[in-house]
Write an enzyme that holds these catalytic residues in place. Structure first.
Site, short mmCIF file in Angstrom:
data_model
loop_
_atom_site.label_atom_id
_atom_site.label_comp_id
_atom_site.label_asym_id
_atom_site.label_seq_id
_atom_site.Cartn_x
_atom_site.Cartn_y
_atom_site.Cartn_z
N THR A 254 0.82 -1.21 0.00
CA THR A 254 0.00 0.00 0.00
C THR A 254 0.85 1.26 0.00
O THR A 254 1.99 1.25 0.50
CB THR A 254 -0.90 0.00 1.26
N ASP A 255 0.28 2.35 -0.48
CA ASP A 255 1.00 3.64 -0.41
C ASP A 255 1.07 4.17 1.02
O ASP A 255 1.85 5.08 1.31
CB ASP A 255 0.35 4.68 -1.35
N GLU A 256 0.26 3.59 1.92
CA GLU A 256 0.23 4.12 3.29
C GLU A 256 1.55 3.92 4.03
O GLU A 256 1.80 4.57 5.04
CB GLU A 256 -0.92 3.48 4.09
N TYR B 16 -2.09 -0.45 10.93
CA TYR B 16 -2.22 -1.12 9.61
C TYR B 16 -0.99 -0.86 8.75
O TYR B 16 -0.35 -1.79 8.26
CB TYR B 16 -3.49 -0.64 8.88
N LYS C 115 1.98 -3.43 7.36
CA LYS C 115 2.30 -3.64 5.94
C LYS C 115 3.76 -3.27 5.67
O LYS C 115 4.45 -3.96 4.91
CB LYS C 115 1.37 -2.79 5.05
P1 NAD Z 1 -9.86 -7.14 1.83
O1 NAD Z 1 -9.94 -6.87 3.29
O2 NAD Z 1 -11.04 -6.87 0.97
O3 NAD Z 1 -9.48 -8.67 1.59
C1 NAD Z 1 -8.51 -9.33 2.38
C2 NAD Z 1 -8.69 -10.82 2.18
O4 NAD Z 1 -7.69 -11.50 2.96
C3 NAD Z 1 -10.06 -11.34 2.64
O5 NAD Z 1 -10.61 -12.20 1.67
C4 NAD Z 1 -9.72 -12.10 3.92
O6 NAD Z 1 -10.60 -13.20 4.17
C5 NAD Z 1 -8.30 -12.57 3.65
N1 NAD Z 1 -7.56 -12.82 4.89
C6 NAD Z 1 -7.44 -11.99 5.96
N2 NAD Z 1 -6.69 -12.57 6.92
C7 NAD Z 1 -6.30 -13.77 6.42
C8 NAD Z 1 -5.49 -14.82 6.92
N3 NAD Z 1 -4.94 -14.76 8.14
N4 NAD Z 1 -5.29 -15.91 6.14
C9 NAD Z 1 -5.84 -15.98 4.91
N5 NAD Z 1 -6.63 -15.02 4.38
C10 NAD Z 1 -6.85 -13.94 5.13
O7 NAD Z 1 -8.58 -6.37 1.32
P2 NAD Z 1 -8.31 -5.62 -0.07
O8 NAD Z 1 -8.80 -4.25 0.03
O9 NAD Z 1 -8.76 -6.49 -1.18
O10 NAD Z 1 -6.71 -5.58 -0.03
C11 NAD Z 1 -5.95 -6.68 -0.52
C12 NAD Z 1 -4.47 -6.36 -0.36
O11 NAD Z 1 -4.14 -5.19 -1.09
C13 NAD Z 1 -4.03 -6.10 1.08
O12 NAD Z 1 -2.78 -6.67 1.27
C14 NAD Z 1 -3.97 -4.59 1.19
O13 NAD Z 1 -3.01 -4.20 2.14
C15 NAD Z 1 -3.54 -4.23 -0.22
N6 NAD Z 1 -3.98 -2.90 -0.69
C16 NAD Z 1 -5.30 -2.54 -0.62
C17 NAD Z 1 -5.70 -1.30 -1.13
C18 NAD Z 1 -7.15 -0.85 -1.10
O14 NAD Z 1 -7.43 0.28 -1.46
N7 NAD Z 1 -8.10 -1.70 -0.73
C19 NAD Z 1 -4.75 -0.43 -1.69
C20 NAD Z 1 -3.41 -0.84 -1.71
C21 NAD Z 1 -3.04 -2.08 -1.24
O1 DAU Z 2 -4.15 4.00 0.37
C1 DAU Z 2 -4.38 2.62 0.27
C2 DAU Z 2 -5.24 2.16 1.42
O2 DAU Z 2 -6.56 2.63 1.15
C3 DAU Z 2 -5.24 0.64 1.60
O3 DAU Z 2 -3.95 0.22 1.94
C4 DAU Z 2 -6.23 0.24 2.70
O4 DAU Z 2 -6.29 -1.17 2.80
C5 DAU Z 2 -7.60 0.77 2.33
O5 DAU Z 2 -8.51 0.48 3.38
C6 DAU Z 2 -7.54 2.28 2.11
O6 DAU Z 2 -7.25 2.96 3.34
P1 DAU Z 2 -7.99 4.33 3.74
O7 DAU Z 2 -7.93 4.50 5.20
O8 DAU Z 2 -7.52 5.44 2.88
O9 DAU Z 2 -9.49 3.97 3.26
P2 DAU Z 2 -10.92 4.24 3.92
O10 DAU Z 2 -11.94 3.88 2.88
O11 DAU Z 2 -11.05 3.62 5.26
O12 DAU Z 2 -10.93 5.82 4.10
C7 DAU Z 2 -10.74 6.68 3.00
C8 DAU Z 2 -10.73 8.10 3.54
O13 DAU Z 2 -12.06 8.42 3.99
C9 DAU Z 2 -9.84 8.30 4.75
O14 DAU Z 2 -9.28 9.61 4.71
C10 DAU Z 2 -10.79 8.19 5.94
C11 DAU Z 2 -12.07 8.74 5.38
N1 DAU Z 2 -13.31 8.15 5.95
C12 DAU Z 2 -13.43 6.80 5.95
C13 DAU Z 2 -14.58 6.21 6.44
C14 DAU Z 2 -14.71 4.71 6.48
C15 DAU Z 2 -14.33 8.98 6.37
O15 DAU Z 2 -14.24 10.21 6.33
N2 DAU Z 2 -15.48 8.40 6.85
C16 DAU Z 2 -15.64 7.04 6.91
O16 DAU Z 2 -16.70 6.56 7.37
#
Ligand code: NAD
Ligand code: DAU
Length: 351
Positions: free
Chosen positions: A134-136, A159, A163
């Site tokens: 992730t970019d975080e 989180y 990562k």
């Molecule tokens: P998600 O939470 O939707 O999915 C995570 C999956 O991992 C789920 O299916 C869950 O059941 C599985 N999981 C969790 N713990 C586990 C364990 N101990 N063993 C096996 N499986 C397990 O997440 P996502 O948003 O699809 O993100 C996927 C990956 O991409 C993550 O590594 C996250 O850090 C990364 N990522 C997400 C975003 C985003 O915006 N969502 C952006 C950048 C990177």
């Molecule tokens: O940047 C990549 C990341 O993006 C991934 O690594 C994470 O897995 C993914 O969850 C996401 O993280 P964020 O914290 O950016 O996503 P989230 O959707 O939780 O929140 C997006 C923005 O909106 C953040 O600034 C918090 C804000 N927010 C979020 C929620 C859930 C609100 O203002 N209200 C809300 O209810």
């Protein structure tokens, strides 16, 4: 890399990004064997993959990546050529209330997988371990500037710290043992099948129910949004073409302040629901901020563009509308995932 009987372990394939990636790989590479390993936590949902569940080149395995014995057995059974590792606890707010599960899955689970790969991959010839990150991990930006692949890590939530730790361990296995690895760090994804605790699906679901839309703090926090299928295509490219030991930043070049994005979504939802404009915006409520909330993320994706030829395809307006429409067309999916264990959490957090 030969495509004949190439076998890939995708972890977290029942989650949001993982399910889009599994679908893409199963459909695009009929000669590969795609094994989707997922523990089916609250965030994992096999309904996301109904359309490919019977494909001959696809196998699902329910297992936990922290289970070392199970991972060793799985590697022995399937003789994987590559791992694309997405399984993670992914929600920042949950990491604030329960950091330990993030340490266990995101850090320990990654090392368990690395050890299984190291044990079974001999001299590593033709193998590859891909860490999806992730970019975080880069921390928070000011008003200007972009994260590049050389930006120092500065994670600030449990989180992102988990990562970052996993990324460091993947690089350590590359330097120490010579394991072939590749990493990518991506911005915020959006699109179908995202669990409705994340900003966009949460807001869509609340609008459906006429509930308040909780915007954290002053709403001026900025994220870079990427259509999830664009991310899956980038992962496919990095897996096949990325340089050994390299990292690629992936982003949408699509920055939005949260409040502007929520306003835009409200207007799209009013349109799709046939409501007068302003109905959904009236639900917006500014609530207590997320502790340690990172102010701004933004990605410089020049490297993946120049070296691998990737660029995002889906424009923000189109993607936002498609996302809203998908959730409105799939209300039974929404109802199912927002019931049970997740519902209790949701009610405690936001009611
Ligand atoms: P998600 O939470 O939707 O999915 C995570 C999956 O991992 C789920 O299916 C869950 O059941 C599985 N999981 C969790 N713990 C586990 C364990 N101990 N063993 C096996 N499986 C397990 O997440 P996502 O948003 O699809 O993100 C996927 C990956 O991409 C993550 O590594 C996250 O850090 C990364 N990522 C997400 C975003 C985003 O915006 N969502 C952006 C950048 C990177
Ligand atoms: O940047 C990549 C990341 O993006 C991934 O690594 C994470 O897995 C993914 O969850 C996401 O993280 P964020 O914290 O950016 O996503 P989230 O959707 O939780 O929140 C997006 C923005 O909106 C953040 O600034 C918090 C804000 N927010 C979020 C929620 C859930 C609100 O203002 N209200 C809300 O209810």
């Amino acid at each position: 890399m030969s495509s004949k009987q190439h076998s890939i372990l995708i972890t977290g394939g029942a989650g949001f990004i993982g399910s889009h990636l599994v679908r893409l790989m199963v459909n695009k590479y009929p000669d590969y064997h795609i094994v989707n390993l997922d523990a089916l936590t609250y965030a994992g949902n096999l309904e996301n993959l109904k359309d490919i569940e019977n494909a001959p080149n696809y196998t699902f395995v329910k297992a936990d990546i922290t289970d070392a014995e199970a991972m060793q057995e799985l590697f022995a059974l399937h003789q994987f050529d590559g791992v694309i590792h997405l399984a993670a606890e992914s929600h920042v707010d949950r990491s604030i209330s329960n950091p330990m599960s993030f340490i266990e899955t995101n850090i320990v689970g990654t090392v368990v997988l690395l050890n299984a790969a190291k044990h079974h991959w001999g001299d590593f010839s033709g193998k590859r371990f891909y860490q999806v990150s992730t970019d975080e991990v880069y921390g928070s930006l000011g008003k200007t500037g972009l994260f590049t692949e050389t930006t120092p890590y500065d994670p600030r939530s449990p989180y992102s710290a988990s990562k970052a730790s996993a990324d460091h361990l993947v690089r350590a296995y590359y330097h120490t043992y010579g394991m072939p690895v590749v990493l990518s760090n991506c911005s915020n994804n959006y699109g179908p099948y995202q669990f409705p605790e994340k900003l966009l699906p949460l807001m869509i679901n609340n609008i459906r129910h006429g509930k308040t839309l909780p915007v954290y703090g002053d709403g001026q926090y900025t994220r870079d949004w990427l259509w999830v299928v664009d991310h899956a295509e980038a992962i496919d490219l990095v897996y096949h073409k990325g340089g050994n030991g390299e990292t690629y930043n992936i982003g949408g070049n699509n920055e939005w302040k949260n409040i502007d994005l929520v306003h835009q979504l409200c207007d799209v939802m009013d349109d799709l629901l046939g409501q007068s404009q302003g109905t959904s915006r009236a639900l917006i409520t500014f609530v207590k901020d997320r502790p340690g909330h990172d102010r701004r993320y933004a990605i410089d994706a020049t490297k993946i563009k120049q070296e691998l030829g990737w660029a995002p395809k889906v424009k923000a307006e189109e993607g936002l509308r498609q996302t809203a429409q998908w959730y409105l067309d799939n209300t039974s999916w929404l109802e199912r995932v927002t019931s049970g264990e997740y519902k209790a959490y949701y009610e405690k957090q936001y009611q």
